[in-house]
Scaffold this active site. Sequence first.
Site, PDB file in Angstrom:
ATOM      1  N   ASP A 196       3.353 -12.893   2.266  1.00 10.03           N
ATOM      2  CA  ASP A 196       3.290 -11.581   1.214  1.00 10.03           C
ATOM      3  C   ASP A 196       3.700 -11.165   0.536  1.00 10.03           C
ATOM      4  O   ASP A 196       5.116 -10.510   0.667  1.00 10.03           O
ATOM      5  CB  ASP A 196       2.207 -11.109   1.923  1.00 10.03           C
ATOM      6  N   LYS A 222       0.212  -5.002  -9.193  1.00 11.93           N
ATOM      7  CA  LYS A 222       0.607  -4.069  -8.960  1.00 11.93           C
ATOM      8  C   LYS A 222       2.306  -4.128  -9.727  1.00 11.93           C
ATOM      9  O   LYS A 222       2.211  -4.244 -11.056  1.00 11.93           O
ATOM     10  CB  LYS A 222       1.269  -4.271  -7.667  1.00 11.93           C
TER      11      LYS A 222
HETATM   12  C1  LIG Z   1      -1.950  -4.637  -2.815  1.00 10.95           C
HETATM   13  C2  LIG Z   1      -2.205  -5.632  -1.394  1.00 10.95           C
HETATM   14  C3  LIG Z   1      -3.102  -6.489  -0.717  1.00 10.95           C
HETATM   15  C4  LIG Z   1      -4.293  -6.340  -1.128  1.00 10.95           C
HETATM   16  O1  LIG Z   1      -5.387  -7.371  -1.273  1.00 10.95           O
HETATM   17  P1  LIG Z   1      -6.418  -7.427  -1.996  1.00 10.95           P
HETATM   18  O2  LIG Z   1      -7.286  -9.219  -1.497  1.00 10.95           O
HETATM   19  O3  LIG Z   1      -6.503  -7.796  -3.350  1.00 10.95           O
HETATM   20  O4  LIG Z   1      -7.497  -6.504  -1.525  1.00 10.95           O
HETATM   21  C5  LIG Z   1      -3.059  -7.361   0.325  1.00 10.95           C
HETATM   22  N1  LIG Z   1      -1.938  -7.808   1.045  1.00 10.95           N
HETATM   23  C6  LIG Z   1      -0.717  -6.174   0.724  1.00 10.95           C
HETATM   24  C7  LIG Z   1       0.519  -5.871   1.695  1.00 10.95           C
HETATM   25  C8  LIG Z   1      -0.816  -5.624  -0.331  1.00 10.95           C
HETATM   26  O5  LIG Z   1      -0.390  -4.582  -0.368  1.00 10.95           O
END
Ligand SMILES: *Cc1c(COP(=O)(O)O)cnc(C)c1O
Length: 411
Positions: A196, A222
């Site tokens: 991720d 972001k």
């Molecule tokens: C911001 C973030 C998300 C966001 O997930 P959404 O499906 O867009 O709500 C997921 N995982 C991490 C590690 C994040 O920092």
Amino acid sequence: MPTRAEIEAMDRNDPLAPFRDEFTLPPGVIYLNGNSLGPMPTKAATRATEAAAQEWGEGLIRSWNSAGWYTAPRRLGDRLAGLLGADTGEMVVTDATGLNQFKAVAAACALRPDRRVIVMEGSNFPTNNYMVQGLTAFLGQGHEIRFVEKDAIADAIRDDVAVVALTHVHYKTAHILDMDAITTKAHAVGALTVWDLCHSAGAIPVDLNAAKADFAVGCTYKYLNGGPGSPAFIFAARRHHDAMRQPLSGWWSHAAPFAFDRDFQPAEGIARMMTGTQPILSLQVAEAGIDIAARADKHLARAKSRAMGDLFIALLEERCAGHGFRLDSPRDGNERGGHVALAHAQGYPIMKALIEAGVIGDFRAPDTLRFGFSPLYLTYGQVADAVDILAGIMERGIWREDRFQSRDAVT
Ligand SMILES: *Cc1c(COP(=O)(O)O)cnc(C)c1O
């Protein structure tokens, strides 16, 4: 400790300074929350108007072809690929990060059918855990999540592991995991990786193919400044394209969507990681931010972001000593991503008071204040100003006032 004059000189010599003109930021605000929602590229406003008024308003359904609507997920994916060390055709911008995580982990599990363990970091952003918990319950094949924290990850990667699904830069502490070493370890035991990159993309250099990563996901709202709720990305290494299958097989992942066949046949390549119709207005707008990040030199961007984080920590420890802050991020800039986390028992009212004073960061329960140092629109001077304002709030005890005590729905 750099003096004000030295800080001003750092801004004058900043090779990334011209990028600041590509953003629209409200006056009087020091925006230290680009790690949560990036600010608006000026071009995004123009693209939003064009996409709505011309492409939708005038082009109507013809715009699926003439305005590049249908190809947007692949076009944006290819634009992003260079920034993240992927090849053309290995990435699409589609769906939300959580959904992409679900598809990627499902695809990786299916490629390791004789194994049942998924290694994850328990302190990760909750949606990652929740999505995989949902997936394993749904699969009903006895998959088990082995939750570990950073120092125990290597030991947890044993030969019963199917998938190692980790977040490269920790959402709270900004600690960076070693993508190369962990991926190598995973492959050595026969496991696959799902990285991720939510807090990496646009903040620190990533080279997915150099690390031999298998799958990756991440959001564009972001550090990529794609806009609120803009679609996320998903990467699959080309070597997996023929064998990978994901369960959310919609018509956009079909080999011939416009044949309208009864039965599913997966598309060739990365398209099979898509699902269905996308939020086109959001995609068209996101292109503005992705394009800026793709043009910026990622090593200069990283160097500036790290230097701003270092400056913030140094000034904070000088100006706010004795006010109860504890550094919750690695002090060593090489181990820290784009933001700095501080712990403070009164973190919530302090952050609210800061925001009222024009310094926007955010708060993560139970006691973390996060400050994002996005390199493309911030100045070193603003970092120093932010610490001055925080010191003023602490010295005068402003955060104690009643209006800062109540919790808003979004923190
Ligand atoms: C911001 C973030 C998300 C966001 O997930 P959404 O499906 O867009 O709500 C997921 N995982 C991490 C590690 C994040 O920092």
